[in-house]
Design a protein around this motif. Structure first.
Motif, PDB file in Angstrom:
ATOM      1  N   LYS A  46      -1.609   1.272  -2.096  1.00 24.65           N
ATOM      2  CA  LYS A  46      -0.167   1.068  -1.934  1.00 24.65           C
ATOM      3  C   LYS A  46       0.190  -0.408  -1.760  1.00 24.65           C
ATOM      4  O   LYS A  46       1.255  -0.842  -2.181  1.00 24.65           O
ATOM      5  CB  LYS A  46       0.334   1.862  -0.733  1.00 24.65           C
ATOM      6  CG  LYS A  46       0.268   3.372  -0.933  1.00 24.65           C
ATOM      7  CD  LYS A  46       0.652   4.135   0.306  1.00 24.65           C
ATOM      8  CE  LYS A  46       2.123   3.999   0.647  1.00 24.65           C
ATOM      9  NZ  LYS A  46       2.502   4.868   1.791  1.00 24.65           N
ATOM     10  N   SER A  47      -0.680  -1.196  -1.128  1.00 31.58           N
ATOM     11  CA  SER A  47      -0.353  -2.604  -0.910  1.00 31.58           C
ATOM     12  C   SER A  47      -1.622  -3.431  -0.752  1.00 31.58           C
ATOM     13  O   SER A  47      -2.588  -2.993  -0.137  1.00 31.58           O
ATOM     14  CB  SER A  47       0.511  -2.776   0.341  1.00 31.58           C
ATOM     15  OG  SER A  47       0.773  -4.145   0.584  1.00 31.58           O
ATOM     16  N   MET A  48      -1.587  -4.650  -1.299  1.00 30.83           N
ATOM     17  CA  MET A  48      -2.676  -5.609  -1.127  1.00 30.83           C
ATOM     18  C   MET A  48      -2.376  -6.592   0.010  1.00 30.83           C
ATOM     19  O   MET A  48      -3.071  -7.589   0.171  1.00 30.83           O
ATOM     20  CB  MET A  48      -2.885  -6.397  -2.430  1.00 30.83           C
ATOM     21  CG  MET A  48      -3.401  -5.576  -3.584  1.00 30.83           C
ATOM     22  SD  MET A  48      -5.144  -5.168  -3.360  1.00 30.83           S
ATOM     23  CE  MET A  48      -5.510  -4.479  -4.977  1.00 30.83           C
ATOM     24  N   ASP A  49      -1.332  -6.326   0.757  1.00 35.27           N
ATOM     25  CA  ASP A  49      -0.903  -7.200   1.847  1.00 35.27           C
ATOM     26  C   ASP A  49      -1.598  -6.755   3.134  1.00 35.27           C
ATOM     27  O   ASP A  49      -1.408  -5.622   3.568  1.00 35.27           O
ATOM     28  CB  ASP A  49       0.619  -7.110   1.993  1.00 35.27           C
ATOM     29  CG  ASP A  49       1.199  -8.120   2.961  1.00 35.27           C
ATOM     30  OD1 ASP A  49       0.563  -8.372   3.998  1.00 35.27           O
ATOM     31  OD2 ASP A  49       2.294  -8.635   2.684  1.00 35.27           O
ATOM     32  N   PRO A  50      -2.386  -7.623   3.778  1.00 40.79           N
ATOM     33  CA  PRO A  50      -3.111  -7.207   4.987  1.00 40.79           C
ATOM     34  C   PRO A  50      -2.212  -6.664   6.090  1.00 40.79           C
ATOM     35  O   PRO A  50      -2.617  -5.768   6.837  1.00 40.79           O
ATOM     36  CB  PRO A  50      -3.814  -8.496   5.438  1.00 40.79           C
ATOM     37  CG  PRO A  50      -3.982  -9.288   4.192  1.00 40.79           C
ATOM     38  CD  PRO A  50      -2.752  -8.998   3.374  1.00 40.79           C
ATOM     39  N   SER A 186      -5.308  -5.689   9.372  1.00 35.51           N
ATOM     40  CA  SER A 186      -3.985  -6.145   9.802  1.00 35.51           C
ATOM     41  C   SER A 186      -4.053  -7.473  10.552  1.00 35.51           C
ATOM     42  O   SER A 186      -3.050  -8.176  10.660  1.00 35.51           O
ATOM     43  CB  SER A 186      -3.316  -5.086  10.681  1.00 35.51           C
ATOM     44  OG  SER A 186      -4.027  -4.893  11.887  1.00 35.51           O
ATOM     45  N   THR A 187      -5.233  -7.831  11.075  1.00 31.16           N
ATOM     46  CA  THR A 187      -5.392  -9.085  11.821  1.00 31.16           C
ATOM     47  C   THR A 187      -5.868 -10.247  10.940  1.00 31.16           C
ATOM     48  O   THR A 187      -6.053 -11.351  11.441  1.00 31.16           O
ATOM     49  CB  THR A 187      -6.403  -8.908  12.973  1.00 31.16           C
ATOM     50  OG1 THR A 187      -7.726  -8.716  12.431  1.00 31.16           O
ATOM     51  CG2 THR A 187      -6.046  -7.714  13.842  1.00 31.16           C
ATOM     52  N   ASP A 201       5.906 -10.524  -4.241  1.00 33.73           N
ATOM     53  CA  ASP A 201       5.006 -10.678  -5.389  1.00 33.73           C
ATOM     54  C   ASP A 201       3.764 -11.506  -5.072  1.00 33.73           C
ATOM     55  O   ASP A 201       2.932 -11.718  -5.960  1.00 33.73           O
ATOM     56  CB  ASP A 201       5.759 -11.340  -6.558  1.00 33.73           C
ATOM     57  CG  ASP A 201       6.906 -10.479  -7.067  1.00 33.73           C
ATOM     58  OD1 ASP A 201       6.809  -9.241  -6.945  1.00 33.73           O
ATOM     59  OD2 ASP A 201       7.891 -11.047  -7.573  1.00 33.73           O
ATOM     60  N   TRP A 202       3.625 -11.943  -3.811  1.00 29.35           N
ATOM     61  CA  TRP A 202       2.509 -12.831  -3.490  1.00 29.35           C
ATOM     62  C   TRP A 202       1.155 -12.141  -3.625  1.00 29.35           C
ATOM     63  O   TRP A 202       0.122 -12.815  -3.783  1.00 29.35           O
ATOM     64  CB  TRP A 202       2.681 -13.413  -2.092  1.00 29.35           C
ATOM     65  CG  TRP A 202       2.213 -12.569  -0.940  1.00 29.35           C
ATOM     66  CD1 TRP A 202       2.918 -11.621  -0.274  1.00 29.35           C
ATOM     67  CD2 TRP A 202       0.922 -12.625  -0.301  1.00 29.35           C
ATOM     68  NE1 TRP A 202       2.163 -11.060   0.739  1.00 29.35           N
ATOM     69  CE2 TRP A 202       0.939 -11.663   0.749  1.00 29.35           C
ATOM     70  CE3 TRP A 202      -0.234 -13.380  -0.498  1.00 29.35           C
ATOM     71  CZ2 TRP A 202      -0.157 -11.446   1.577  1.00 29.35           C
ATOM     72  CZ3 TRP A 202      -1.331 -13.165   0.324  1.00 29.35           C
ATOM     73  CH2 TRP A 202      -1.290 -12.207   1.346  1.00 29.35           C
TER      74      TRP A 202
END
Length: 538
Positions: A46-50, A186-187, A201-202
Motif C-alpha cells: 500500500k505504501s513505500m513510506d516508512p 515507522s522509526t 510522489d516522493w
C-alpha cells in the motif's frame, strides 16, 4: 532477556555487544555469478513510506530501502544500523545514540540525527495521519500523546539532535525493550528535502531516496518491486546480493507452481501441502515459529451489528470454532491452535489458565456455545446472520469455509465476503464489517506488541473494543518491575470479553531455494535483510 543486561553497561561494552552485520560468507563457499533473490508477495504494497506503511510485506521491502538505528541478526539480537551504540541515563529515561559518520542517503547526502528527528515528528504529527502514530506513544516518547492529539506541536516531541551524529530520546517510563522497538519501519529516517519537494510522489521509483542497502528501481503496483544494490550504503562492500525482486501473486498455489519452475526463491507453502513438500523437498520445505497470530476481529463498536455487542454471542462464536481441525487438517504446517492473542513463542510470555481452553474439550465448547447463543435469543430456529470478510487468499478462504460450517451447527449463518487487500483493510479501518479476518505480526519480541493493540488508544483497534480495566492493566504494565502478571491479566480480560476470536498462532512455512543463504533461522520475528543474503554456486 539477553540484551536487557547490556542496558546498564558502558557505551564501550555496548558497542562490543553490537557487532556489525552483513553477508557472512563462510570460507570455502563459492558464490554464484549472478546474485539475485526473488521472493513472493501475496498482496500489493500500500505504501513505500516508512511512516505510512502498516503491512508486514511492506516492511520487508522498506527494511531494504531504509535503515533505522538498529537491525536484527539471524537470532533476533540487535546489531548496529545507523546507530553504533547508545547510552542510557541512570533513571532509564534518556537514551543517547551515537550515530555512524559514514551513513549516506542514496543521493550521496549524509544521514544525520536531524533525519530521525524529522521522521519521528512526522510520524506523530496528526497532519501525517499515520496509523502508526500510536507507536510513538507505545515507545513512551515524551509528549507523544499530546503531539498525536494535536495539543502540542511536533517540535515538543521528546527527540532532538545534539549534533549531526548524536541523537537524544527522552521517554516517560523506563522500558527495558525500548531498543528492540527501534527496528520497526515507522522509526526509520526519511529525507526531509525530498519529501517536501515531491509530496506524496516522493516514494516513486526513481524519486525515492533511502539510506538502506538497496535502491528502488521499479514498482509496478500489484505486480513487482525491484531493488538494486545501493553503492552509497555504508557497508556496500560487504553486500553480496546485487538485486532483489518481489513478485505479487494473489494465488499462493500459483506462486508455488512458479517457485517449482524456478521463478521464485522463496514462497509460502499453501495450506495442507507442507507434509508432502517436506517429503519431496526436505532441504527446501521449512517450518519455524513466527511471531504472528491469526484471528477473526469482531466489530463491537457503534457501526457493528447489535448481536456482537452481546458478550454471550461473542463467546459462542469463539467456542464453536474447532482450531484443531484448522491446524491439523487444513494448514498442516506446524501452526498451533490459539485460544489467546499473544503468540506462544514470545519471550518470557506465559498464557494464563483459561477455562474454555484448558477445562473443556471441543464437544463441551460446542454445547456451551449453543447454550450461550440461546441465552442471547439465537439458535437453529432463529439463526444469527453475520458476514465474515477476508482478503484474497486460497488459505483464508479454506479457513473461512470451515469456520462457517462450524458456526452453522450452533445456529449462525455466515456470509463470506472476499476483498483484495487494500479494500479489505480500508473497510476494517472504517468499521465496515461484522467479522473480519485479521493477523498481527509482532513489531518486537515482547507481549506488549500484541496486547497494546487492543487498548482504546491503539491505532489498529478496528473492532473498537474499549475497556477501561484493560486500558489500566496495560498502562500499569509500563511501570511494573515485572509486567508478565499484568500481561496474563490482560489476556484474561480478552478471554472474558472476547472482542476477537483467536484461531491459530503462525509458523513460518516456506519453500526456500537451496542455494539461498543468509535468511534468519532462529528469529521469531523473521526479520530479514537483503544485505545478509548470498547465492551459492551449484
Amino acid at each position: 532477556m539477553k540484551f536487557r543486561e547490556t542496558m546498564t553497561a558502558s557505551a564501550l561494552a555496548l558497542g562490543l555487544a553490537l557487532q556489525a552485520q552483513a553477508a557472512d560468507v563462510p570460507e570455502g563457499v563459492t558464490l554464484a555469478d549472478e546474485q539475485t533473490y526473488t521472493f513472493w508477495l501475496l498482496d500489493a504494497i500500500k505504501s513505500m513510506d516508512p511512516q505510512i506503511n502498516t503491512d508486514v510485506e511492506g516492511s520487508d521491502v522498506l527494511r531494504n530501502l531504509f535503515e533505522g538505528l538498529y537491525n536484527e541478526d539471524g537470532n533476533g539480537e540487535l546489531v548496529p544500523g545507523v546507530a553504533l551504540d547508545h547510552e542510557v541515563s541512570e533513571d532509564g529515561k534518556t537514551y543517547t545514540f551515537n550515530l555512524r559518520d559514514d551513513a549516506k542517503w542514496s543521493n550521496g547526502e549524509p544521514v544525520t540525527a536531524n533525519d530521525f528527528v524529522y521522521a519521528w515528528r512526522r510520524l506523530a504529527d496528526p497532519a501525517t495521519a499515520s496509523e502508526y502514530a500510536w507507536y510513538m506513544e507505545l515507545m513512551q516518547v515524551e509528549n507523544a500523546p499530546e503531539v498525536i492529539a494535536g495539543d502540542k506541536s511536533p517540535e515538543e516531541l521528546g527527540i532532538r539532535a545534539v549534533d549531526d551524529h548524536t541523537l537524544e530520546v527522552k521517554i516517560t517510563t523506563p522500558l527495558p525493550y525500548f531498543p528492540q522497538m527501534l527496528v520497526h519501519g515507522s522509526t526509520f529516517p526519511v529525507p526531509q528535502a525530498v519529501v517536501e519537494e515531491h509530496g506524496d510522489d516522493w516514494t516513486d521509483a526513481g524519486t525515492l531516496v533511502g539510506n538502506g542497502a538497496y535502491t528502488l528501481v521499479e514498482h509496478q503496483l500489484g505486480e513487482r518491486v525491484v531493488m538494486e544494490k545501493n553503492d552509497t550504503y555504508w557497508d556496500a562492500d560487504n553486500v553480496v546480493m546485487e538485486k532483489i525482486t518481489a513478485l505479487t501473486i494473489n494465488d499462493v498455489n500459483q506462486a508455488l507452481t512458479r517457485y517449482l519452475a524456478g521463478e521464485l526463491d522463496r514462497v509460502d507453502i499453501p495450506a495442507g501441502q507442507y507434509p508432502r513438500l517436506k517429503e519431496e523437498y526436505p532441504e527446501q520445505a521449512v517450518s519455524t515459529p513466527y511471531n504472528c497470530s491469526y484471528i477473526y476481529m469482531l466489530n463491537v463498536g457503534e457501526k457493528g451489528p447489535e448481536a456482537l455487542k452481546n458478550v454471550n454471542v461473542r463467546k459462542a462464536l469463539a467456542y464453536a470454532i474447532d482450531r484443531d481441525i484448522i491446524v491439523d487438517r487444513i494448514l498442516q504446517g506446524g501452526q498451533k491452535p490459539s485460544y489467546n492473542w499473544t503468540h506462544w513463542a514470545i519471550a518470557d510470555f506465559e498464557r494464563p489458565e483459561l477455562d474454555w481452553a484448558d477445562n473443556m474439550d471441543q464437544a463441551q465448547r460446542v454445547e456451551k456455545a449453543k447454550e450461550l447463543l440461546a441465552e442471547a435469543g439465537y439458535g437453529p430456529d432463529n439463526p444469527l446472520d453475520l458476514t465474515l470478510q477476508y482478503n484474497t487468499s486460497e488459505d483464508h478462504k479454506k479457513i473461512a469455509i470451515a469456520a462457517s460450517q462450524m458456526l452453522k451447527q450452533i445456529g449462525v449463518n455466515l456470509t463470506l465476503d472476499n476483498y483484495e487487500w487494500k479494500v479489505h483493510t480500508d473497510r476494517m479501518q472504517n468499521q465496515d464489517f461484522d467479522m473480519a479476518r485479521y493477523a498481527w505480526c509482532g513489531d518486537y519480541n515482547e507481549a506488549s506488541t500484541y496486547l497494546d493493540l487492543m487498548t482504546s488508544y491503539s491505532g489498529h483497534n478496528n473492532g473498537e473494543f474499549y475497556n477501561d480495566a484493560y486500558d489500566k492493566v496495560m498502562k500499569d504494565s509500563k511501570t511494573a518491575e515485572d509486567p508478565q502478571p499484568l500481561y496474563k491479566e490482560a489476556e484474561s480480560i480478552l478471554a472474558e470479553e472476547m472482542p476477537i476470536i483467536p484461531i491459530y498462532h503462525y509458523a513460518n512455512v516456506d519453500m526456500i531455494a537451496e542455494d539461498i543463504e543468509g535468511l534468519p533461522e532462529n528469529n521469531v520475528n523473521n526479520t530479514w535483510y537483503g544485505k545478509d543474503l548470498y547465492r551459492t554456486a551449484e
